[in-house]
Design a protein around this motif. Structure first.
Motif, PDB file in Angstrom:
ATOM      1  N   MET A   1       0.841  -1.206   0.000  1.00  0.00           N
ATOM      2  CA  MET A   1       0.000   0.000   0.000  1.00  0.00           C
ATOM      3  C   MET A   1       0.876   1.256   0.000  1.00  0.00           C
ATOM      4  O   MET A   1       1.773   1.385   0.815  1.00  0.00           O
ATOM      5  N   GLN A   2       0.622   2.131  -0.924  1.00  0.00           N
ATOM      6  CA  GLN A   2       1.364   3.387  -0.920  1.00  0.00           C
ATOM      7  C   GLN A   2       0.648   4.394  -0.020  1.00  0.00           C
ATOM      8  O   GLN A   2      -0.567   4.479  -0.004  1.00  0.00           O
ATOM      9  N   LYS A   3       1.466   5.151   0.723  1.00  0.00           N
ATOM     10  CA  LYS A   3       0.882   6.113   1.657  1.00  0.00           C
ATOM     11  C   LYS A   3       1.147   7.542   1.219  1.00  0.00           C
ATOM     12  O   LYS A   3       2.062   7.809   0.428  1.00  0.00           O
ATOM     13  N   SER A   4       0.371   8.421   1.797  1.00  0.00           N
ATOM     14  CA  SER A   4       0.492   9.832   1.433  1.00  0.00           C
ATOM     15  C   SER A   4       0.351  10.684   2.688  1.00  0.00           C
ATOM     16  O   SER A   4      -0.388  10.336   3.603  1.00  0.00           O
ATOM     17  N   LEU A   5       1.067  11.809   2.725  1.00  0.00           N
ATOM     18  CA  LEU A   5       0.877  12.757   3.840  1.00  0.00           C
ATOM     19  C   LEU A   5      -0.434  13.489   3.619  1.00  0.00           C
ATOM     20  O   LEU A   5      -0.686  13.993   2.531  1.00  0.00           O
ATOM     21  N   HIS A   6      -1.221  13.555   4.669  1.00  0.00           N
ATOM     22  CA  HIS A   6      -2.507  14.241   4.547  1.00  0.00           C
ATOM     23  C   HIS A   6      -2.559  15.355   5.586  1.00  0.00           C
ATOM     24  O   HIS A   6      -2.334  15.118   6.771  1.00  0.00           O
ATOM     25  N   LEU A   7      -2.817  16.579   5.139  1.00  0.00           N
ATOM     26  CA  LEU A   7      -2.740  17.756   6.012  1.00  0.00           C
ATOM     27  C   LEU A   7      -4.122  18.349   6.232  1.00  0.00           C
ATOM     28  O   LEU A   7      -4.864  18.568   5.280  1.00  0.00           O
ATOM     29  N   ASP A   8      -4.457  18.596   7.492  1.00  0.00           N
ATOM     30  CA  ASP A   8      -5.763  19.173   7.819  1.00  0.00           C
ATOM     31  C   ASP A   8      -5.545  20.466   8.613  1.00  0.00           C
ATOM     32  O   ASP A   8      -5.272  20.439   9.819  1.00  0.00           O
ATOM     33  N   ALA A   9      -5.658  21.590   7.917  1.00  0.00           N
ATOM     34  CA  ALA A   9      -5.360  22.891   8.544  1.00  0.00           C
ATOM     35  C   ALA A   9      -6.243  23.149   9.766  1.00  0.00           C
ATOM     36  O   ALA A   9      -5.804  23.789  10.722  1.00  0.00           O
ATOM     37  N   TYR A  10      -7.459  22.648   9.750  1.00  0.00           N
ATOM     38  CA  TYR A  10      -8.366  22.950  10.864  1.00  0.00           C
ATOM     39  C   TYR A  10      -7.986  22.240  12.158  1.00  0.00           C
ATOM     40  O   TYR A  10      -8.479  22.583  13.227  1.00  0.00           O
ATOM     41  N   LYS A  11      -7.104  21.260  12.054  1.00  0.00           N
ATOM     42  CA  LYS A  11      -6.641  20.594  13.285  1.00  0.00           C
ATOM     43  C   LYS A  11      -5.320  21.178  13.786  1.00  0.00           C
ATOM     44  O   LYS A  11      -4.836  20.812  14.848  1.00  0.00           O
ATOM     45  N   CYS A  12      -4.696  22.038  12.986  1.00  0.00           N
ATOM     46  CA  CYS A  12      -3.355  22.542  13.322  1.00  0.00           C
ATOM     47  C   CYS A  12      -3.447  23.662  14.352  1.00  0.00           C
ATOM     48  O   CYS A  12      -4.256  24.575  14.231  1.00  0.00           O
ATOM     49  N   THR A  13      -2.578  23.596  15.389  1.00  0.00           N
ATOM     50  CA  THR A  13      -2.539  24.640  16.423  1.00  0.00           C
ATOM     51  C   THR A  13      -1.331  25.560  16.247  1.00  0.00           C
ATOM     52  O   THR A  13      -1.137  26.480  17.032  1.00  0.00           O
ATOM     53  N   GLY A  14      -0.496  25.292  15.258  1.00  0.00           N
ATOM     54  CA  GLY A  14       0.659  26.150  14.999  1.00  0.00           C
ATOM     55  C   GLY A  14       1.825  25.933  15.942  1.00  0.00           C
ATOM     56  O   GLY A  14       2.632  26.835  16.147  1.00  0.00           O
ATOM     57  N   CYS A  15       1.958  24.726  16.498  1.00  0.00           N
ATOM     58  CA  CYS A  15       2.990  24.512  17.535  1.00  0.00           C
ATOM     59  C   CYS A  15       4.395  24.308  16.971  1.00  0.00           C
ATOM     60  O   CYS A  15       5.381  24.395  17.701  1.00  0.00           O
ATOM     61  N   LEU A  16       4.496  23.972  15.694  1.00  0.00           N
ATOM     62  CA  LEU A  16       5.785  23.778  15.009  1.00  0.00           C
ATOM     63  C   LEU A  16       6.552  22.522  15.436  1.00  0.00           C
ATOM     64  O   LEU A  16       7.734  22.396  15.139  1.00  0.00           O
ATOM     65  N   GLN A  17       5.901  21.602  16.129  1.00  0.00           N
ATOM     66  CA  GLN A  17       6.581  20.328  16.430  1.00  0.00           C
ATOM     67  C   GLN A  17       6.994  19.641  15.127  1.00  0.00           C
ATOM     68  O   GLN A  17       8.054  19.021  15.054  1.00  0.00           O
ATOM     69  N   CYS A  18       6.165  19.750  14.073  1.00  0.00           N
ATOM     70  CA  CYS A  18       6.496  19.112  12.789  1.00  0.00           C
ATOM     71  C   CYS A  18       7.775  19.696  12.204  1.00  0.00           C
ATOM     72  O   CYS A  18       8.622  18.967  11.676  1.00  0.00           O
ATOM     73  N   GLU A  19       7.918  21.024  12.301  1.00  0.00           N
ATOM     74  CA  GLU A  19       9.112  21.673  11.746  1.00  0.00           C
ATOM     75  C   GLU A  19      10.362  21.248  12.499  1.00  0.00           C
ATOM     76  O   GLU A  19      11.437  21.071  11.930  1.00  0.00           O
ATOM     77  N   MET A  20      10.217  21.085  13.824  1.00  0.00           N
ATOM     78  CA  MET A  20      11.378  20.646  14.600  1.00  0.00           C
ATOM     79  C   MET A  20      11.726  19.199  14.289  1.00  0.00           C
ATOM     80  O   MET A  20      12.898  18.842  14.156  1.00  0.00           O
ATOM     81  N   ALA A  21      10.693  18.355  14.147  1.00  0.00           N
ATOM     82  CA  ALA A  21      10.939  16.940  13.848  1.00  0.00           C
ATOM     83  C   ALA A  21      11.610  16.801  12.491  1.00  0.00           C
ATOM     84  O   ALA A  21      12.568  16.042  12.326  1.00  0.00           O
ATOM     85  N   CYS A  22      11.130  17.552  11.508  1.00  0.00           N
ATOM     86  CA  CYS A  22      11.688  17.498  10.154  1.00  0.00           C
ATOM     87  C   CYS A  22      13.140  17.956  10.153  1.00  0.00           C
ATOM     88  O   CYS A  22      14.016  17.290   9.599  1.00  0.00           O
ATOM     89  N   SER A  23      13.391  19.095  10.782  1.00  0.00           N
ATOM     90  CA  SER A  23      14.755  19.625  10.744  1.00  0.00           C
ATOM     91  C   SER A  23      15.719  18.735  11.523  1.00  0.00           C
ATOM     92  O   SER A  23      16.884  18.574  11.145  1.00  0.00           O
TER      93      SER A  23
ATOM     94  N   ILE B   1      -1.217   8.341   5.625  1.00  0.00           N
ATOM     95  CA  ILE B   1      -2.265   7.334   5.459  1.00  0.00           C
ATOM     96  C   ILE B   1      -2.311   6.787   4.022  1.00  0.00           C
ATOM     97  O   ILE B   1      -1.672   7.334   3.123  1.00  0.00           O
ATOM     98  N   ASP B   2      -3.076   5.747   3.835  1.00  0.00           N
ATOM     99  CA  ASP B   2      -3.289   5.120   2.533  1.00  0.00           C
ATOM    100  C   ASP B   2      -3.549   6.205   1.473  1.00  0.00           C
ATOM    101  O   ASP B   2      -4.505   6.968   1.562  1.00  0.00           O
ATOM    102  N   ALA B   3      -2.680   6.231   0.462  1.00  0.00           N
ATOM    103  CA  ALA B   3      -2.774   7.282  -0.563  1.00  0.00           C
ATOM    104  C   ALA B   3      -4.104   7.240  -1.304  1.00  0.00           C
ATOM    105  O   ALA B   3      -4.543   8.236  -1.871  1.00  0.00           O
ATOM    106  N   GLU B   4      -4.762   6.109  -1.298  1.00  0.00           N
ATOM    107  CA  GLU B   4      -6.040   6.009  -2.017  1.00  0.00           C
ATOM    108  C   GLU B   4      -7.225   6.393  -1.135  1.00  0.00           C
ATOM    109  O   GLU B   4      -8.364   6.378  -1.569  1.00  0.00           O
ATOM    110  N   GLN B   5      -6.941   6.703   0.125  1.00  0.00           N
ATOM    111  CA  GLN B   5      -8.039   6.947   1.071  1.00  0.00           C
ATOM    112  C   GLN B   5      -7.943   8.298   1.769  1.00  0.00           C
ATOM    113  O   GLN B   5      -8.504   8.480   2.856  1.00  0.00           O
ATOM    114  N   THR B   6      -7.233   9.254   1.178  1.00  0.00           N
ATOM    115  CA  THR B   6      -7.035  10.523   1.889  1.00  0.00           C
ATOM    116  C   THR B   6      -8.342  11.296   2.079  1.00  0.00           C
ATOM    117  O   THR B   6      -8.435  12.159   2.938  1.00  0.00           O
ATOM    118  N   GLY B   7      -9.344  10.959   1.273  1.00  0.00           N
ATOM    119  CA  GLY B   7     -10.630  11.649   1.429  1.00  0.00           C
ATOM    120  C   GLY B   7     -11.593  10.912   2.326  1.00  0.00           C
ATOM    121  O   GLY B   7     -12.744  11.324   2.507  1.00  0.00           O
TER     122      GLY B   7
END
Lengths: 617, 156
Positions: free
Chosen positions: B1-23, B134-140
């Motif tokens: 199964m191929q996966k895809s990053l799925h982003l939901d702006a309405y759940k984001c609080t702006g904490c930047l944990q993702c930016e720290m994890a990535c860097s 999540i599953d790239a075919e199920q992001t919706g």
């Protein structure tokens, strides 16, 4: 490790900057932020210095965990001598600028002297410049932030600055960062203004990589995040309602200071509560609360972002306020609401916007206005003096007008900028000032929560809920429940909270984590990041050292044990309603035992052996 | 199964944990300035929105690269930059319609999200599931379920 080990010293008089190594011996004893900043301040200024003179210094300082992936690791503090209390001041803020300072490669910035005309400090990593701010002076925080972003053409620039209230010598002016986060209390913004320093604008792209043991640090921070995610307060209560989760709780137990602390319960509490912020307004079909928001690195996200109804009287025909911005925290909602007898949620939100826009503390402002309202009702302040405004309790229009005047230091707003103590002295009824050491009370009536009376009285920065939040135990049962109406065990409780909080305030982390975390959750994170061995026991010792250092500073500044007191109202006038009905605060029962536990004399002076034990002599 | 990053702006609080994890994953330091996922704050709207490469199937950047430094990871579907081949010409940064591939002034190469080889650090760090892998075919799927439920309620 975890520290950048670099200090930026800015001499505003000479307009020069110096780079110094951080004193690592002190870092090991005082950690960062509040502790380390207080140590530097104590060493560098005479405690008797006039707070608004060039001889006072202003220190902006991060903690070792600021800028890291530790949950809430984005805090910074401003340490100086307060013009409101003449005691040591330390105000702590979240938002993003603390992490930005660290990312630019600095642990702390020490400002000394006074510029002969307005300036701001621009930092881009090692590139540091003192630049003219004549065009910024006279502008609000929001406008200054916008102008600096435009000038530097950098959307990622982080700005901390003062507003017009500070320029007009309001004694409780804040330093606002990221538009609506505040180093809020004790007039740290007033000191910044006295140095002709308008703003600090920072861009840091170096990152924080100096961690002792990265894999262990990630493991420790992940475990601690799980604790926050598994706790009902930090995972549900705070993100959903913010600190406003407390409004109805504190009102029910009869500890909601109301109408300048005449009453302990407010019948409009529900209408200005966290729950009310979620309710859809009939007028525009929207809720006051737009969303919750996080500070840097915070996995709790208790911040409130609110939007006022465009049709509300406070912002009609003022499209500049028709957007979302920082909404009501519990302290602001209480001070602008129940303490003034006002239950108009959007009016309070507008007043809070203005406190952010022009940088002043809503707690001290609300409490000062409450004292003014009581004196107005007593006839000590006349309508001529207020500029024709009826200053009675419950008057939302008066709040809106007065917050606007205080923001600009105009009319009666200039008087309100004096703070409650000086205002009440000036208008002839000092007993109506609800302050300790000149600083206004926060939102917990110590008749209904006995331990808070002791922590207010002994707080080193004047009345404060963040210096020892015994509410946690007395009301919320964290870490264990104690009876809020008794004094038994409270000296011990107050000391434990005060010491632990002093350490947390020095780490780079937010004290709100302690609804779920103990020092046992915090110590492993510090230990994995910082050189040296960091245990919960060591943190408590560091906290106690900080507490005594601050105490020594205050004693040297001329304060005495007699300043560990409460207003007569709280000691003599019994609570009229609720579970605490008939109670006063029994400070006298708690204070001697507290001094003893602290290892202080009966006059509240640290004994030589105490100072020796803590390495303070 | 191929996966895809799925982003939901309405759940984001702006904490930047993702930016720290990535860097941290990519640079070995907590450094939002070097993150390949970015959280944008829309202050006046009171919204936060995380954004990064969506890993186009027919990727503009890949086709634009004159030295074939960008290739598809068959297992994850990620478009990956081969740093030894990249000459830093920046043509990919011009061709990408979304701005999610960017030049790094220190390495003189381009950086982009590579899904961390199939275990993206940002998704693991996000405390509110605003970023999920999540599953790239199920992001919706979540939205479908929400509307399916609405359909159910309307039938009552």
């Amino acid at each position: 490790m975890a520290w950048t080990e670099k200090v930026l010293r800015v001499n505003l008089t000479a307009r020069t900057t110096f780079v110094e190594p951080l004193n690592m011996e002190w870092a090991n004893q005082y950690l960062g932020q509040r502790g380390l900043g207080s140590k530097y301040l104590s060493e560098e200024i005479d405690p008797k210095v006039e707070p608004l003179s060039p001889e006072n210094k202003l220190i902006m300082i991060t903690g070792p965990l600021t800028g890291t992936m530790a949950a809430t690791g984005g805090r910074y503090s401003i340490v100086t001598k307060s013009p409101l209390t003449s005691a040591i001041a330390c105000s702590n803020s979240g938002g993003f600028i603390g992490a930005e300072i660290k990312n630019a490669g600095w642990d702390m910035i020490i400002f000394e002297g006074k510029a002969d005309s307005p300036v701001y400090l621009y930092i881009e990593n090692d590139d540091v410049k003192i630049l003219p701010a004549d065009d910024l002076w006279g502008n609000s925080v929001w406008k200054t932030d916008e102008m600096l972003h435009q000038k530097h053409q950098d959307p990622l620039l982080r700005v901390a600055c003062i507003g017009r209230s500070a320029e007009q010598q309001c004694l409780y002016a804040s330093v606002i960062n990221d538009l609506h986060r505040a180093a809020g209390r004790s007039g740290v913004g007033t000191v910044m203004a006295s140095k002709n320093l308008k703003a600090v604008a920072v861009r840091g792209t170096k990152g924080v990589g100096n961690i002792k043991d990265f894999p262990r640090f990630l493991n420790a921070t992940n475990q601690a995040k799980q604790v926050l995610a598994g706790d009902s307060i930090t995972h549900e209560g705070l993100p959903t309602y913010g600190t406003q989760v407390l409004m109805n709780v504190i009102n029910e137990i009869g500890a909601m200071p109301t109408r300048n602390m005449r009453d302990v319960q407010f019948d409009g509490a529900e209408r200005i509560s966290g729950e009310a912020m979620h309710q859809i307004r009939a007028s525009d079909n929207k809720a006051n609360l737009t969303t919750n928001a996080a500070c840097f690195g915070c996995t709790i996200a208790c911040g409130r972002i609110s939007t006022i109804d465009k049709g509300h009287f406070s912002i009609q025909n003022k499209p500049e306020y028709w957007h979302a911005s920082g909404g009501l925290e519990y302290e602001a909602a209480w001070a602008l609401g129940s303490d003034l007898g006002i239950d108009d949620l959007d009016a309070l939100t507008y007043a809070n916007f203005i406190c952010n826009e022009d940088g002043f503390d809503p707690i001290s402002f609300g409490s000062t206005l409450a004292a003014a309202m009581e004196m107005y009702e007593q006839g000590l302040i006349s309508k001529a003096q207020t500029g024709g405004i009826e200053l009675n309790f419950g008057n939302a229009e008066a709040l809106v007008k007065m917050v606007e005047l205080t923001a600009k230091g105009e009319g009666f707003g200039k008087e309100l900028g004096l703070g409650s103590k000086r205002l009440c002295e000036k208008y002839g009824n000092p007993d109506l000032s609800m302050t300790v050491k000149g600083q206004e009370f926060p939102a917990y009536d110590p008749r209904g929560i006995q331990g808070m009376g002791l922590t207010y009285a002994t707080s080193n920065r004047g009345a404060c809920h963040l210096r020892g939040y015994t509410v946690s135990s007395e009301v919320l049962g964290v870490p264990e429940k104690t009876d809020p109406l008794t004094t038994e065990g409270k000296p011990e409780l107050a000391k434990a909270f005060q010491d632990a909080t002093a350490a947390i305030d020095s780490s780079g982390l937010c004290v709100f984590t302690t609804f779920a975390w103990t020092l046992d959750d915090i110590a492993p994170q510090l230990d994995a990041a910082c050189q040296g061995d960091w245990t919960a026991e060591k943190l408590l010792e560091v906290g106690e050292r900080i507490w005594n250092l601050e105490r020594q500073f205050n004693l040297d500044a001329g304060l005495t044990g007699k300043d560990d007191n409460l207003p007569k109202r709280l000691l003599k006038e019994a609570a009229k309603t609720g579970p605490a009905k008939g109670k006063v605060n029994e400070l006298g029962k708690m204070l001697p035992e507290y001094y003893q536990l602290r290892g202080w004399t009966a006059d509240g002076v640290p004994k030589q052996e105490t100072l020796q034990r803590l390495g303070l002599v | 199964m191929q996966k895809s990053l799925h982003l939901d702006a309405y759940k984001c609080t702006g904490c930047l944990q993702c930016e720290m994890a990535c860097s941290y994953e990519k640079e070995g330091a907590f450094n939002p300035a070097k993150s390949r996922i970015k959280v944008f704050t829309f202050h006046d709207l009171g919204r936060f929105s995380p954004y990064t490469c969506t890993q186009c199937a027919e990727a503009w950047c890949l086709h634009a690269c004159p030295v074939e430094a960008i290739t598809t990871n068959v297992a994850t579907g990620a478009k990956e930059v081969n740093e030894t081949l990249c000459v830093g010409c920046k043509v990919c940064t011009i061709s990408c319609p979304f701005g999610t591939i960017n030049y790094n002034t220190e390495t003189h190469k381009v950086d982009k999200c590579d899904l961390c080889g199939g275990d993206p650090a940002c998704a693991k760090a996000c405390p509110t599931e605003a970023i999920v892998y999540i599953d790239a075919e199920q992001t919706g799927y979540d939205k479908m379920q929400k509307y399916a439920q609405l359909n159910l309620t309307q039938g009552e």
